[in-house]
Design a protein around this motif. Sequence first.
Motif, PDB file in Angstrom:
ATOM      1  N   LYS A  87       0.830  -1.206   0.000  1.00  0.00           N
ATOM      2  CA  LYS A  87       0.000   0.000   0.000  1.00  0.00           C
ATOM      3  C   LYS A  87       0.866   1.258   0.000  1.00  0.00           C
ATOM      4  O   LYS A  87       0.603   2.209  -0.737  1.00  0.00           O
ATOM      5  CB  LYS A  87      -0.933   0.000   1.216  1.00  0.00           C
ATOM      6  CG  LYS A  87      -2.007  -1.070   1.169  1.00  0.00           C
ATOM      7  CD  LYS A  87      -2.850  -1.030   2.432  1.00  0.00           C
ATOM      8  CE  LYS A  87      -3.948  -2.081   2.404  1.00  0.00           C
ATOM      9  NZ  LYS A  87      -4.767  -2.074   3.641  1.00  0.00           N
ATOM     10  N   LYS A  91       1.297   3.846  -3.440  1.00  0.00           N
ATOM     11  CA  LYS A  91       0.908   5.258  -3.342  1.00  0.00           C
ATOM     12  C   LYS A  91       2.055   6.167  -3.761  1.00  0.00           C
ATOM     13  O   LYS A  91       1.867   7.144  -4.491  1.00  0.00           O
ATOM     14  CB  LYS A  91       0.465   5.586  -1.919  1.00  0.00           C
ATOM     15  CG  LYS A  91      -0.884   5.007  -1.548  1.00  0.00           C
ATOM     16  CD  LYS A  91      -1.258   5.367  -0.119  1.00  0.00           C
ATOM     17  CE  LYS A  91      -2.607   4.761   0.262  1.00  0.00           C
ATOM     18  NZ  LYS A  91      -2.987   5.089   1.651  1.00  0.00           N
ATOM     19  N   HIS A 104      -2.605  -4.336  -8.341  1.00  0.00           N
ATOM     20  CA  HIS A 104      -3.673  -4.931  -7.541  1.00  0.00           C
ATOM     21  C   HIS A 104      -4.391  -3.850  -6.737  1.00  0.00           C
ATOM     22  O   HIS A 104      -3.775  -2.915  -6.241  1.00  0.00           O
ATOM     23  CB  HIS A 104      -3.070  -5.961  -6.578  1.00  0.00           C
ATOM     24  CG  HIS A 104      -3.987  -6.344  -5.453  1.00  0.00           C
ATOM     25  ND1 HIS A 104      -4.765  -7.477  -5.485  1.00  0.00           N
ATOM     26  CD2 HIS A 104      -4.249  -5.748  -4.258  1.00  0.00           C
ATOM     27  CE1 HIS A 104      -5.466  -7.564  -4.364  1.00  0.00           C
ATOM     28  NE2 HIS A 104      -5.159  -6.527  -3.605  1.00  0.00           N
ATOM     29  N   SER A 105      -5.717  -4.001  -6.605  1.00  0.00           N
ATOM     30  CA  SER A 105      -6.463  -3.162  -5.666  1.00  0.00           C
ATOM     31  C   SER A 105      -7.621  -3.963  -5.107  1.00  0.00           C
ATOM     32  O   SER A 105      -7.880  -5.092  -5.516  1.00  0.00           O
ATOM     33  CB  SER A 105      -6.963  -1.888  -6.345  1.00  0.00           C
ATOM     34  OG  SER A 105      -8.213  -2.106  -6.984  1.00  0.00           O
ATOM     35  N   TRP A 106      -8.335  -3.324  -4.170  1.00  0.00           N
ATOM     36  CA  TRP A 106      -9.522  -3.940  -3.584  1.00  0.00           C
ATOM     37  C   TRP A 106     -10.790  -3.218  -4.020  1.00  0.00           C
ATOM     38  O   TRP A 106     -11.842  -3.394  -3.429  1.00  0.00           O
ATOM     39  CB  TRP A 106      -9.417  -3.926  -2.065  1.00  0.00           C
ATOM     40  CG  TRP A 106      -8.233  -4.675  -1.533  1.00  0.00           C
ATOM     41  CD1 TRP A 106      -8.185  -5.994  -1.196  1.00  0.00           C
ATOM     42  CD2 TRP A 106      -6.916  -4.158  -1.280  1.00  0.00           C
ATOM     43  NE1 TRP A 106      -6.932  -6.327  -0.753  1.00  0.00           N
ATOM     44  CE2 TRP A 106      -6.127  -5.222  -0.791  1.00  0.00           C
ATOM     45  CE3 TRP A 106      -6.325  -2.901  -1.415  1.00  0.00           C
ATOM     46  CZ2 TRP A 106      -4.787  -5.068  -0.441  1.00  0.00           C
ATOM     47  CZ3 TRP A 106      -4.998  -2.745  -1.076  1.00  0.00           C
ATOM     48  CH2 TRP A 106      -4.237  -3.818  -0.587  1.00  0.00           C
ATOM     49  N   TRP A 110     -10.502   2.564  -1.897  1.00  0.00           N
ATOM     50  CA  TRP A 110      -9.047   2.439  -2.034  1.00  0.00           C
ATOM     51  C   TRP A 110      -8.619   2.667  -3.480  1.00  0.00           C
ATOM     52  O   TRP A 110      -7.646   3.367  -3.748  1.00  0.00           O
ATOM     53  CB  TRP A 110      -8.592   1.065  -1.549  1.00  0.00           C
ATOM     54  CG  TRP A 110      -7.142   1.049  -1.170  1.00  0.00           C
ATOM     55  CD1 TRP A 110      -6.625   1.345   0.043  1.00  0.00           C
ATOM     56  CD2 TRP A 110      -6.038   0.772  -2.029  1.00  0.00           C
ATOM     57  NE1 TRP A 110      -5.255   1.248   0.002  1.00  0.00           N
ATOM     58  CE2 TRP A 110      -4.863   0.908  -1.254  1.00  0.00           C
ATOM     59  CE3 TRP A 110      -5.912   0.421  -3.368  1.00  0.00           C
ATOM     60  CZ2 TRP A 110      -3.600   0.700  -1.766  1.00  0.00           C
ATOM     61  CZ3 TRP A 110      -4.645   0.212  -3.888  1.00  0.00           C
ATOM     62  CH2 TRP A 110      -3.509   0.349  -3.101  1.00  0.00           C
ATOM     63  N   LEU A 111      -9.357   2.086  -4.417  1.00  0.00           N
ATOM     64  CA  LEU A 111      -9.051   2.310  -5.829  1.00  0.00           C
ATOM     65  C   LEU A 111      -9.455   3.715  -6.264  1.00  0.00           C
ATOM     66  O   LEU A 111      -8.763   4.350  -7.064  1.00  0.00           O
ATOM     67  CB  LEU A 111      -9.759   1.268  -6.690  1.00  0.00           C
ATOM     68  CG  LEU A 111      -9.611   1.404  -8.211  1.00  0.00           C
ATOM     69  CD1 LEU A 111      -8.141   1.346  -8.633  1.00  0.00           C
ATOM     70  CD2 LEU A 111     -10.411   0.316  -8.929  1.00  0.00           C
ATOM     71  N   ASN A 142     -15.680  -2.022  -8.626  1.00  0.00           N
ATOM     72  CA  ASN A 142     -14.597  -1.330  -9.324  1.00  0.00           C
ATOM     73  C   ASN A 142     -15.124  -0.314 -10.335  1.00  0.00           C
ATOM     74  O   ASN A 142     -14.408   0.103 -11.246  1.00  0.00           O
ATOM     75  CB  ASN A 142     -13.715  -2.347 -10.051  1.00  0.00           C
ATOM     76  CG  ASN A 142     -13.254  -3.461  -9.138  1.00  0.00           C
ATOM     77  OD1 ASN A 142     -12.506  -3.233  -8.212  1.00  0.00           O
ATOM     78  ND2 ASN A 142     -13.715  -4.683  -9.378  1.00  0.00           N
ATOM     79  N   ASN A 327     -10.662  -8.655  -5.228  1.00  0.00           N
ATOM     80  CA  ASN A 327      -9.305  -8.327  -5.645  1.00  0.00           C
ATOM     81  C   ASN A 327      -9.379  -8.031  -7.132  1.00  0.00           C
ATOM     82  O   ASN A 327      -9.909  -8.833  -7.909  1.00  0.00           O
ATOM     83  CB  ASN A 327      -8.367  -9.501  -5.384  1.00  0.00           C
ATOM     84  CG  ASN A 327      -8.221  -9.789  -3.898  1.00  0.00           C
ATOM     85  OD1 ASN A 327      -7.554  -9.077  -3.180  1.00  0.00           O
ATOM     86  ND2 ASN A 327      -8.877 -10.843  -3.430  1.00  0.00           N
ATOM     87  N   GLN A 397     -12.448  -0.590   2.697  1.00  0.00           N
ATOM     88  CA  GLN A 397     -12.184  -0.588   1.263  1.00  0.00           C
ATOM     89  C   GLN A 397     -13.232   0.210   0.500  1.00  0.00           C
ATOM     90  O   GLN A 397     -12.949   0.766  -0.564  1.00  0.00           O
ATOM     91  CB  GLN A 397     -12.129  -2.024   0.735  1.00  0.00           C
ATOM     92  CG  GLN A 397     -10.958  -2.813   1.282  1.00  0.00           C
ATOM     93  CD  GLN A 397     -10.966  -4.267   0.851  1.00  0.00           C
ATOM     94  OE1 GLN A 397     -11.703  -4.659  -0.043  1.00  0.00           O
ATOM     95  NE2 GLN A 397     -10.158  -5.088   1.499  1.00  0.00           N
TER      96      GLN A 397
END
Length: 438
Positions: A87, A91, A104-106, A110-111, A142, A327, A397
């Motif tokens: 993380k 960033k 990768h993201s959740w 967060w994305l 997403n 994910n 998230q």
Amino acid sequence: MMKKKGLFTLLLCVAVLSFLVSFVGCSAKEKTEDKIDTSLTKSESITVWLLNKNDVATAILDDAAIQFKKDRGIDVKIQYFENDPYKTKLKTAMGSGEGPDVFHSWGGAWLKQFVDENQVLDITELSSDFKNELSQAAWDLNTYDGKVYGVPYALAGTMIYYNKELFEKYNLSFPTNWDEMQNVAQTFLDNGVIPFALGNKSAWPGAMQFIYQYIRYGGENAIVSRLEDKGNGVFDKNAFISAGENIKTMVDEGWYPEGVNGINYDTGGSRMLFYSGQCAMILQTGSFSTGCKDEAPDFYKNNLGVAPFPTIAGGLGTINESLCGNNALSVSSHSKNPQAALDFIKYYTTNKEINENNANDAGILVATKGIEINDPIVKKITDILNDSTAVQNFFDQGLPKEVAQVFNDSVQALFGKTMTPTEVYNKVEGVAQDLLNN
């Protein structure tokens, strides 16, 4: 003569090279339906940043990268990270414009922080040709304002895992409602078994316990998908405080190990309590089954059971509302090879053989539809998720980090008996309102 022969050889080489380039280009087009950027050559590469999985999952992904290079001539350089260091590094890298091609993201908030900074490629149109091949609920996590920024590759459905041997030993069936759960818990307590394993040092495991209680009390209408006041607050006050009161009772009655806030799930503390039979159940995401298959294969094969979170009397929730994240793989807007990046994402997420291996060998809850799942644990979890009528994303998230952090910290304090349920609600709702109004 030597000069003419050299010229003839040069012209022949050029002709042969032109033919080979033309032939390879045609073959690539005929071989796949993907939108390949034909300007790419075998010298091109993409970088992919992912979290560490179990050894089997990592081997499957590495093999997929090798096969992709053979098929497409594109080198896929994968770098694996642990959760928290990832993380921080992502960033920093994204902020400097030096992020990987694929990351990768959740999903969720967060994305969205990267989306808001124009650091993620909008793939709405580019992903439309394979969208139906993956879980729709995961796509939603997403998608922002109707635009898609991530491709789901694994689900993070949260379930209760239980020790079948202990349930059989005390002649218990897994409960479907909270009255039955109370009877089960009391039986275990009377026999010196802790009902639930929990390692809450990093706060998020306890947060999941709370969120499931919250959606069982509040039902579908209480689900929080974004920061908005629905007329009586961002969070359903009655459901929130009721969830907190139930957690408080469970703590007071010894449903969890002593000192849960000092037990680290990430280093295996609570898992070992579960594997050893000291605790009968554990609430965790699908990554638990993946890890269990790797670190306790005999227990996984012979003793692991899985079930949805029970309903609660008087609550509005049903058995079909699930706590589930995802994910996802996204393409950086700074990528020099965005088409190649998306081609690899499509290849990895939709290939049936790859994802059957992920499901059956690595125990991953893949987002790919229409695959044959032989692993009974993975199939059970997948069936539960497929039966879900609504999905609540994890607060840390799906919500802004300011709200997520105070929620996790406050719920951790609830487990530590230093905050009351009402104090937790007032703190979290207050921060949410401040963000909405400022």
